[in-house]
Motif scaffolding. Structure first.
Motif: not given
Length: 419
Positions: A47-55
């Motif tokens: 299981x993995x969570x991908x994130x992007x962006x400044x916050x």
């Protein structure tokens, strides 16, 4: 991303094949499709969570929140990190080891690195007159000699061609599998044997005093003991390999100066601010590190979602550098965006984000910018053209080379001069 009680899940059992196939664009493409700056899936059935962006960058790099241990694919760690190296440490042990690397980045040492690189470039460029060369291959040799000299290692006493092949293969093959990966592991082992002899000889001779090699050989960790020989070897390679890897940015710089020449400001070729802005835009726009992984150490909430200790998060570095919410005309090469403007650090993360000491942000980022700025300056002084060739950069090669390499034709300084 809009506040929500849950982060969307991708359909399907696992995303490994899609990630390897789509490469740099995988995370942002899914974020755009889902209308979210985060999504959950499985990678290598985990299981993995991908994130992007400044916050996401701000949250990911909150001091003490994440660890690198267990966060990278097991095939990548042996080539790019190594057990016991600085990337595997946390808390005070990490701070002490990281401070050693940061001490190597003082202004005098950065100037010395840039001077050494300029000397090596100019020596190599003399042999390019009237020739068509594989620029990417030439850069590997230049950067290997630069790295050795900056560490206090005399290139004339070593097999530079072998070291260049070993060090460049480590990062070029980190995202591969099969025979290419096995060969890279073999080359890494060969390079480690060479580095071990250097550490051993340096300790026996109690020198060379003040050099990068000596600082590694005699560094003491949190418990007051000297780094083991095995760890010192890994940390030496963790300096040499990234310096050689910076050469891939030089290839991108040449690609940019050719492909985006209409967007290059019309100023003197040695204009330092402009060359630095071009270098910064190369780092932002071109594909280098696709993403960075971390394991949660302390539970936290983000946009209505709860992350527990041990959760695996992957931050999209490439996608953040191309995020249209951060960058106007994000897919266009515009060096002027870095001239005299306050660029938010959470939006420019080609080599990671966060605090250099408190987090695992690459301590060599300052060195990268010095060398890349000098490379842009040297390229702008050189009279060269690009012969007809495939300049496409593959999305699923980490990092890519245009058509497997970039050929340039260097015009002779004296008419009639040939290779």
């Amino acid at each position: 991303m809009q506040n929500s009680q849950s982060i969307p899940h991708l359909s399907g059992i696992d995303s490994t094949r899609a990630f390897l196939s789509e490469g740099y664009s995988f995370i942002s493409r899914r974020c755009d499709q889902l209308g979210s700056d985060a999504f959950r899936t499985r990678l290598m059935l985990r299981p993995v969570t991908f994130l992007r962006g400044r916050d996401a960058v701000r949250s990911f790099y909150e001091p003490g929140r994440m660890t690198r241990r267990g966060a990278m694919p097991p095939t990548v760690v042996p080539l790019l990190q190594g057990k016991g190296s600085v990337q595997s440490l946390d808390d005070e042990a990490h701070h002490i080891r990281k401070q050693m690397f940061l001490d190597l980045m003082d202004r005098d040492r950065l100037r010395a690195a840039r001077r050494i690189f300029a000397e090596e470039w100019q020596a190599a460029a003399r042999s390019w007159q009237g020739c068509e060369i594989d620029f990417s291959d030439a850069v590997d040799g230049i950067m290997t000699r630069t790295a050795l000299r900056w560490c206090g290692i005399d290139p004339s006493q070593h097999d530079v061609a072998s070291r260049a092949r070993e060090l460049s293969t480590m990062f070029a093959a980190a995202g591969t599998l099969g025979p290419a990966y096995l060969q890279a592991r073999w080359l890494r082992a060969r390079c480690e044997r060479w580095a071990r002899s250097l550490i051993s000889q340096t300790r026996e001779a109690d020198g060379p005093a003040g050099s990068t090699l000596a600082k590694l050989a005699f560094h003491t960790d949190l418990d007051g003991s000297r780094m083991s020989e095995d760890v010192a070897v890994k940390e030496l390679l963790n300096i040499l390999r990234p310096i050689v890897a910076v050469g891939r940015y030089f290839v991108f710089a040449a690609h940019a100066l050719h492909s985006h020449r209409a967007a290059i400001p019309a100023v003197a070729e040695d204009d330092e601010p402009t060359c630095r802005a071009i270098a910064e835009e190369v780092r932002r726009l071109y594909p280098f590190f696709p993403a960075i992984g971390g394991r949660v150490r302390e539970a936290f909430d983000w946009h209505g979602a709860r992350f527990e200790p041990g959760d695996w998060l992957v931050l999209d570095l490439y996608g953040t550098n191309h995020d249209p919410d951060i960058w106007e005309d994000a897919e266009r090469f515009r060096a002027e965006r870095h001239l005299g403007r306050d660029i938010q650090p959470e939006g420019l993360v080609p080599q990671g984000g966060g605090d250099y000491l408190q987090n695992h942000r690459c301590p060599g980022e300052w060195l990268t910018m010095e060398l890349l700025t000098e490379a842009v300056m040297q390229l702008r002084k050189l009279d060269w053209t690009v012969p007809e060739q495939d300049l496409t950069l593959s999305d699923n090669q980490f990092p890519p080379l245009p058509g497997g390499g970039l050929r340039i034709a260097v015009q002779p300084e004296n008419p009639g001069a040939r290779c």
